[in-house]
Design a protein around this motif. Sequence first.
Motif, PDB file in Angstrom:
ATOM      1  N   MET A  80      33.825  30.155  37.142  1.00 36.84           N
ATOM      2  CA  MET A  80      34.694  29.919  36.001  1.00 36.84           C
ATOM      3  C   MET A  80      35.207  31.226  35.405  1.00 36.84           C
ATOM      4  O   MET A  80      36.371  31.319  35.022  1.00 36.84           O
ATOM      5  CB  MET A  80      33.980  29.083  34.929  1.00 36.84           C
ATOM      6  CG  MET A  80      34.891  28.706  33.777  1.00 36.84           C
ATOM      7  SD  MET A  80      34.235  27.415  32.684  1.00 36.84           S
ATOM      8  CE  MET A  80      32.795  28.216  32.013  1.00 36.84           C
ATOM      9  N   ALA A  81      34.382  32.254  35.342  1.00 35.39           N
ATOM     10  CA  ALA A  81      34.814  33.532  34.768  1.00 35.39           C
ATOM     11  C   ALA A  81      35.977  34.120  35.559  1.00 35.39           C
ATOM     12  O   ALA A  81      36.962  34.608  34.976  1.00 35.39           O
ATOM     13  CB  ALA A  81      33.649  34.516  34.708  1.00 35.39           C
ATOM     14  N   ALA A  82      35.911  34.068  36.875  1.00 35.62           N
ATOM     15  CA  ALA A  82      36.994  34.591  37.712  1.00 35.62           C
ATOM     16  C   ALA A  82      38.267  33.763  37.527  1.00 35.62           C
ATOM     17  O   ALA A  82      39.368  34.319  37.473  1.00 35.62           O
ATOM     18  CB  ALA A  82      36.575  34.608  39.178  1.00 35.62           C
ATOM     19  N   PHE A  83      38.121  32.440  37.404  1.00 31.81           N
ATOM     20  CA  PHE A  83      39.302  31.604  37.239  1.00 31.81           C
ATOM     21  C   PHE A  83      39.940  31.835  35.866  1.00 31.81           C
ATOM     22  O   PHE A  83      41.168  31.905  35.753  1.00 31.81           O
ATOM     23  CB  PHE A  83      38.968  30.126  37.437  1.00 31.81           C
ATOM     24  CG  PHE A  83      40.201  29.270  37.520  1.00 31.81           C
ATOM     25  CD1 PHE A  83      41.035  29.335  38.630  1.00 31.81           C
ATOM     26  CD2 PHE A  83      40.549  28.426  36.487  1.00 31.81           C
ATOM     27  CE1 PHE A  83      42.190  28.575  38.704  1.00 31.81           C
ATOM     28  CE2 PHE A  83      41.702  27.658  36.553  1.00 31.81           C
ATOM     29  CZ  PHE A  83      42.521  27.726  37.668  1.00 31.81           C
ATOM     30  N   LYS A  84      39.111  31.983  34.828  1.00 30.18           N
ATOM     31  CA  LYS A  84      39.650  32.309  33.500  1.00 30.18           C
ATOM     32  C   LYS A  84      40.414  33.632  33.545  1.00 30.18           C
ATOM     33  O   LYS A  84      41.483  33.763  32.941  1.00 30.18           O
ATOM     34  CB  LYS A  84      38.521  32.421  32.481  1.00 30.18           C
ATOM     35  CG  LYS A  84      37.956  31.121  32.002  1.00 30.18           C
ATOM     36  CD  LYS A  84      36.728  31.438  31.163  1.00 30.18           C
ATOM     37  CE  LYS A  84      36.591  30.583  29.976  1.00 30.18           C
ATOM     38  NZ  LYS A  84      35.377  30.906  29.197  1.00 30.18           N
ATOM     39  N   ALA A  85      39.892  34.594  34.271  1.00 28.05           N
ATOM     40  CA  ALA A  85      40.562  35.891  34.395  1.00 28.05           C
ATOM     41  C   ALA A  85      41.923  35.724  35.071  1.00 28.05           C
ATOM     42  O   ALA A  85      42.906  36.369  34.673  1.00 28.05           O
ATOM     43  CB  ALA A  85      39.690  36.873  35.170  1.00 28.05           C
ATOM     44  N   THR A  86      42.009  34.841  36.070  1.00 27.29           N
ATOM     45  CA  THR A  86      43.294  34.572  36.726  1.00 27.29           C
ATOM     46  C   THR A  86      44.272  33.947  35.744  1.00 27.29           C
ATOM     47  O   THR A  86      45.432  34.365  35.656  1.00 27.29           O
ATOM     48  CB  THR A  86      43.109  33.646  37.947  1.00 27.29           C
ATOM     49  OG1 THR A  86      42.284  34.308  38.901  1.00 27.29           O
ATOM     50  CG2 THR A  86      44.433  33.261  38.573  1.00 27.29           C
ATOM     51  N   LEU A  87      43.821  32.952  35.001  1.00 29.41           N
ATOM     52  CA  LEU A  87      44.697  32.321  34.012  1.00 29.41           C
ATOM     53  C   LEU A  87      45.195  33.342  32.992  1.00 29.41           C
ATOM     54  O   LEU A  87      46.383  33.355  32.638  1.00 29.41           O
ATOM     55  CB  LEU A  87      43.966  31.170  33.307  1.00 29.41           C
ATOM     56  CG  LEU A  87      43.631  29.952  34.161  1.00 29.41           C
ATOM     57  CD1 LEU A  87      42.747  28.983  33.381  1.00 29.41           C
ATOM     58  CD2 LEU A  87      44.890  29.250  34.652  1.00 29.41           C
ATOM     59  N   GLU A  88      44.308  34.186  32.524  1.00 32.79           N
ATOM     60  CA  GLU A  88      44.688  35.194  31.530  1.00 32.79           C
ATOM     61  C   GLU A  88      45.641  36.227  32.133  1.00 32.79           C
ATOM     62  O   GLU A  88      46.640  36.603  31.504  1.00 32.79           O
ATOM     63  CB  GLU A  88      43.439  35.834  30.945  1.00 32.79           C
ATOM     64  CG  GLU A  88      42.678  34.845  30.067  1.00 32.79           C
ATOM     65  CD  GLU A  88      41.247  35.232  29.742  1.00 32.79           C
ATOM     66  OE1 GLU A  88      40.806  36.347  30.098  1.00 32.79           O
ATOM     67  OE2 GLU A  88      40.554  34.382  29.146  1.00 32.79           O
ATOM     68  N   ARG A  89      45.378  36.685  33.349  1.00 36.79           N
ATOM     69  CA  ARG A  89      46.262  37.649  34.013  1.00 36.79           C
ATOM     70  C   ARG A  89      47.660  37.073  34.199  1.00 36.79           C
ATOM     71  O   ARG A  89      48.665  37.761  34.016  1.00 36.79           O
ATOM     72  CB  ARG A  89      45.678  38.052  35.364  1.00 36.79           C
ATOM     73  CG  ARG A  89      46.540  39.087  36.112  1.00 36.79           C
ATOM     74  CD  ARG A  89      46.015  39.414  37.508  1.00 36.79           C
ATOM     75  NE  ARG A  89      46.174  38.277  38.407  1.00 36.79           N
ATOM     76  CZ  ARG A  89      45.190  37.589  38.959  1.00 36.79           C
ATOM     77  NH1 ARG A  89      43.930  37.912  38.752  1.00 36.79           N
ATOM     78  NH2 ARG A  89      45.441  36.562  39.752  1.00 36.79           N
ATOM     79  N   GLU A  90      47.728  35.779  34.549  1.00 34.38           N
ATOM     80  CA  GLU A  90      49.009  35.104  34.773  1.00 34.38           C
ATOM     81  C   GLU A  90      49.622  34.570  33.474  1.00 34.38           C
ATOM     82  O   GLU A  90      50.663  33.929  33.497  1.00 34.38           O
ATOM     83  CB  GLU A  90      48.842  33.967  35.783  1.00 34.38           C
ATOM     84  CG  GLU A  90      48.423  34.427  37.163  1.00 34.38           C
ATOM     85  CD  GLU A  90      49.491  35.268  37.851  1.00 34.38           C
ATOM     86  OE1 GLU A  90      50.687  35.096  37.569  1.00 34.38           O
ATOM     87  OE2 GLU A  90      49.107  36.120  38.694  1.00 34.38           O
ATOM     88  N   GLN A  91      48.959  34.829  32.363  1.00 34.18           N
ATOM     89  CA  GLN A  91      49.413  34.402  31.031  1.00 34.18           C
ATOM     90  C   GLN A  91      49.627  32.886  30.959  1.00 34.18           C
ATOM     91  O   GLN A  91      50.630  32.402  30.430  1.00 34.18           O
ATOM     92  CB  GLN A  91      50.663  35.166  30.622  1.00 34.18           C
ATOM     93  CG  GLN A  91      50.424  36.660  30.549  1.00 34.18           C
ATOM     94  CD  GLN A  91      51.650  37.443  30.145  1.00 34.18           C
ATOM     95  OE1 GLN A  91      52.788  36.977  30.237  1.00 34.18           O
ATOM     96  NE2 GLN A  91      51.427  38.662  29.678  1.00 34.18           N
TER      97      GLN A  91
END
Length: 123
Positions: A80-91
Motif C-alpha cells: 500500500m505504501a508504494a501504491f500511495k506513493a504512485t498516486l501522489e507522484r501522479e497527483q
Amino acid sequence: MLQFDHVNIRTAKLDEAVAFYERVLGMKSGWRPDFPFPGAWMYIGEQALVHLVAVPETPSASTEMEALRLEHFALTGQDMAAFKATLEREQVPYEETPVPGTNIVQLNFFDPEGTHIHVDFRV
C-alpha cells in the motif's frame, strides 16, 4: 464456474486514459481485435482486464443507454505504501477507507473520465 473477464469503459479521453492505466495501475496496452471503432485493451499480465472504448464526448445521463454507468471496479493490491506513493507522484487524489470489521483498507480514486476505482490492501 464463472471467472471475471473484463470491464468496458467508454471514454472521450482515450490517450489520457491509456496513459493513466499504464502509469497509475501498471497495466499495459496490448492486442485488441480490429473493431470498427477506436479503443484500447489494458492488460494485467495476459488478461485484458480493462477495455477502453473511444466515444466522441464524455458519456452523460441524457439518454437511457448513456445512463448505464459503472459505479466502480476494484483490484487487490500489495504494498500500500508504494501504491500511495504512485498516486501522489501522479497527483491522483485518493481517499483511504478502512472496511469495517475486516483487515482491508481501500484506496479510492478516479480515472480521467471519472470512473471510480478502488484498490484493496490487507493490513
